[in-house]
Design a protein around this motif. Sequence first.
Motif, PDB file in Angstrom:
ATOM      1  N   SER A 172       0.830  -1.209   0.000  1.00  0.00           N
ATOM      2  CA  SER A 172       0.000   0.000   0.000  1.00  0.00           C
ATOM      3  C   SER A 172       0.862   1.256   0.000  1.00  0.00           C
ATOM      4  CB  SER A 172      -0.925   0.007   1.221  1.00  0.00           C
ATOM      5  OG  SER A 172      -1.773  -1.108   1.229  1.00  0.00           O
TER       6      SER A 172
ATOM      7  N   THR B  51       1.980   1.582  -3.655  1.00  0.00           N
ATOM      8  CA  THR B  51       0.952   2.052  -4.589  1.00  0.00           C
ATOM      9  C   THR B  51       0.555   3.500  -4.293  1.00  0.00           C
ATOM     10  OG1 THR B  51      -0.784   1.088  -3.180  1.00  0.00           O
ATOM     11  CG2 THR B  51       0.018  -0.243  -5.030  1.00  0.00           C
ATOM     12  N   GLY B  52       0.584   3.891  -3.017  1.00  0.00           N
ATOM     13  CA  GLY B  52       0.298   5.280  -2.673  1.00  0.00           C
ATOM     14  C   GLY B  52       1.353   6.220  -3.230  1.00  0.00           C
ATOM     15  N   SER B  53       2.623   5.846  -3.092  1.00  0.00           N
ATOM     16  CA  SER B  53       3.717   6.667  -3.620  1.00  0.00           C
ATOM     17  C   SER B  53       3.672   6.725  -5.143  1.00  0.00           C
ATOM     18  CB  SER B  53       5.063   6.098  -3.164  1.00  0.00           C
ATOM     19  OG  SER B  53       5.160   6.094  -1.761  1.00  0.00           O
TER      20      SER B  53
ATOM     21  N   SER C  22       1.029   9.075  -6.252  1.00  0.00           N
ATOM     22  CA  SER C  22       1.477  10.452  -6.040  1.00  0.00           C
ATOM     23  C   SER C  22       2.367  10.919  -7.184  1.00  0.00           C
ATOM     24  CB  SER C  22       2.231  10.552  -4.709  1.00  0.00           C
ATOM     25  OG  SER C  22       2.687  11.866  -4.488  1.00  0.00           O
TER      26      SER C  22
ATOM     27  N   GLY D  55      -0.634   7.191   3.020  1.00  0.00           N
ATOM     28  CA  GLY D  55      -0.974   6.287   1.923  1.00  0.00           C
ATOM     29  C   GLY D  55      -1.105   4.854   2.412  1.00  0.00           C
TER      30      GLY D  55
ATOM     31  N   GLY E 224      -4.258   2.304   3.035  1.00  0.00           N
ATOM     32  CA  GLY E 224      -4.199   0.905   2.631  1.00  0.00           C
ATOM     33  C   GLY E 224      -4.753  -0.011   3.708  1.00  0.00           C
TER      34      GLY E 224
ATOM     35  N   ALA F   2      -1.935  10.038  -3.127  1.00  0.00           N
ATOM     36  CA  ALA F   2      -1.298   8.975  -2.340  1.00  0.00           C
ATOM     37  C   ALA F   2      -2.333   8.233  -1.505  1.00  0.00           C
ATOM     38  CB  ALA F   2      -0.216   9.571  -1.437  1.00  0.00           C
ATOM     39  N   HIS F   3      -3.312   8.967  -0.975  1.00  0.00           N
ATOM     40  CA  HIS F   3      -4.371   8.330  -0.186  1.00  0.00           C
ATOM     41  C   HIS F   3      -5.163   7.340  -1.046  1.00  0.00           C
ATOM     42  CE1 HIS F   3      -4.480  12.017   2.729  1.00  0.00           C
ATOM     43  NE2 HIS F   3      -3.352  11.340   2.782  1.00  0.00           N
TER      44      HIS F   3
ATOM     45  N   GLY G  62      -4.225   5.934  -3.913  1.00  0.00           N
ATOM     46  CA  GLY G  62      -3.369   4.822  -4.330  1.00  0.00           C
ATOM     47  C   GLY G  62      -3.172   3.804  -3.224  1.00  0.00           C
ATOM     48  N   GLY G  63      -2.974   4.289  -1.987  1.00  0.00           N
ATOM     49  CA  GLY G  63      -2.821   3.376  -0.855  1.00  0.00           C
ATOM     50  C   GLY G  63      -4.095   2.604  -0.575  1.00  0.00           C
TER      51      GLY G  63
END
Length: 454
Positions: A207, A210-212, A215, A230, A234, A283-284, A286-287
């Motif tokens: 998570s 994927t958050g990074s 972003s 992020g 997750g 990022a939120h 994506g996480g």
Amino acid sequence: MDYLVSKQVKVLVNIEGSMREISASLQYYSNYLLLVMADRDIRIPLSDIDTLQLQANELRIRINSAQGPQTFAMVFENKDEAKDLMSYLPLQKEAQESQSFMQNLDFSAKKTPVTTVIIALNIIVFFLMYGIEKLNIIQPKNLDVFIQWGSNRIFETIDEPWRLFTCAFIHFGLLHIACNMYFLHAIGRLSEKLLGPRFYFIIYIFSAFTGSLASLLWNSDGVISAGASGAVFGVVGMVGAFLVMRRDDVPPTAFKNLKNSMVQIVVLNFLFGTLVPGIDNAAHFGGLLGGFIGAAIMSRSLDPQKRTAQFIPKLILGLVCLPLICVGIWKSGLIQKKPIVTLNKISISWYDKKVLHLKGVNRHLTSFINGESTVDEMKKGIETHNVFWKHLLKQINSIEHDPKSRNYAEIIRIQKACEFQIQFQKEVLLYTDDKKKMNLFKIDKQKEWFRLLQ
């Protein structure tokens, strides 16, 4: 409609100011209880039952009816008869289901060591960084330090992909880390029990990744991103995926409460991130997506007897998600080494950031000329800002230079400015042995710079 259960009981009723026991037949139907007595029948809807209290063989049922709260006391032949009836009543059934749910959670993971270690690592890194770099713990201003410690910014992450993970342990101030660690402690322990420490750790790191990555895709103009939020989103995604994939393992009451809590957390945080500047909603998201996908693949039943490999469904889900992740990595530029950006974003980066980096270089040079810093400190500071110009030049070179395009003049203008700054910051270091000449060279180049921009 036939009743489901029938019991002979003694009902305590108030007759002429005194409590007396009257024999009655207690019949249990699908949605109500019926007390059949010689002179009257009393119907008790199950939805009105508030509390149940058992003392020896006496069962007290408190209801909230339209006439107000009432209590019925019924005496059974023995305690087992009373318990048998209680097992059919909704409150007792929900209590038993919730108790079984908590027992299965404890069996899955009695302790939550991964959440504890992650929180400890975040706190240690926070105080180490702020202590060593002497940053303001409330409102840090030197953003260069966050880059040096591993924050996520496309300029550096292109060549240092490990920043996709390290940025999840770096925070912008005390309030930032306090909020993230509070939510991680509150939700992380539940997620770790639902998934088990091993799977929980894997999905947490996934998570953060994927958050990074999200972003980078959204903030391709060089925004600095850091924080555990992020990965914390997750964790919320993990709970959501478990509720979807393992709904039979969660009692209705617990399912409803968890679902409402997760929805509220997601909606409020995304709304807050939209209204308040400086929050990385990309990022939120994506996480959250990474946590949901990871838990959907790795979740397992809380009941040890029901745990099966379910290899094929998980394999299919993994094969579907893997290409999407690969596309995300490719689009972010981590493989291509050239982020896909538009001229509009380059222009925004140019107009928003150039003054900041120009002042930064001038500050480092002035500090060295005045004897306030060493040569190495000055070189290190200049190189930090030089990264901006080098990367901006890479972005410009990734755009087709069509002389007939209406954007051609803008492209050439920014390109020449970047080349000028890169060359200037290289040549000025030739005068480190003569600070007077360095100062004169700096002044001449500043005049030339302003002529270039006219």
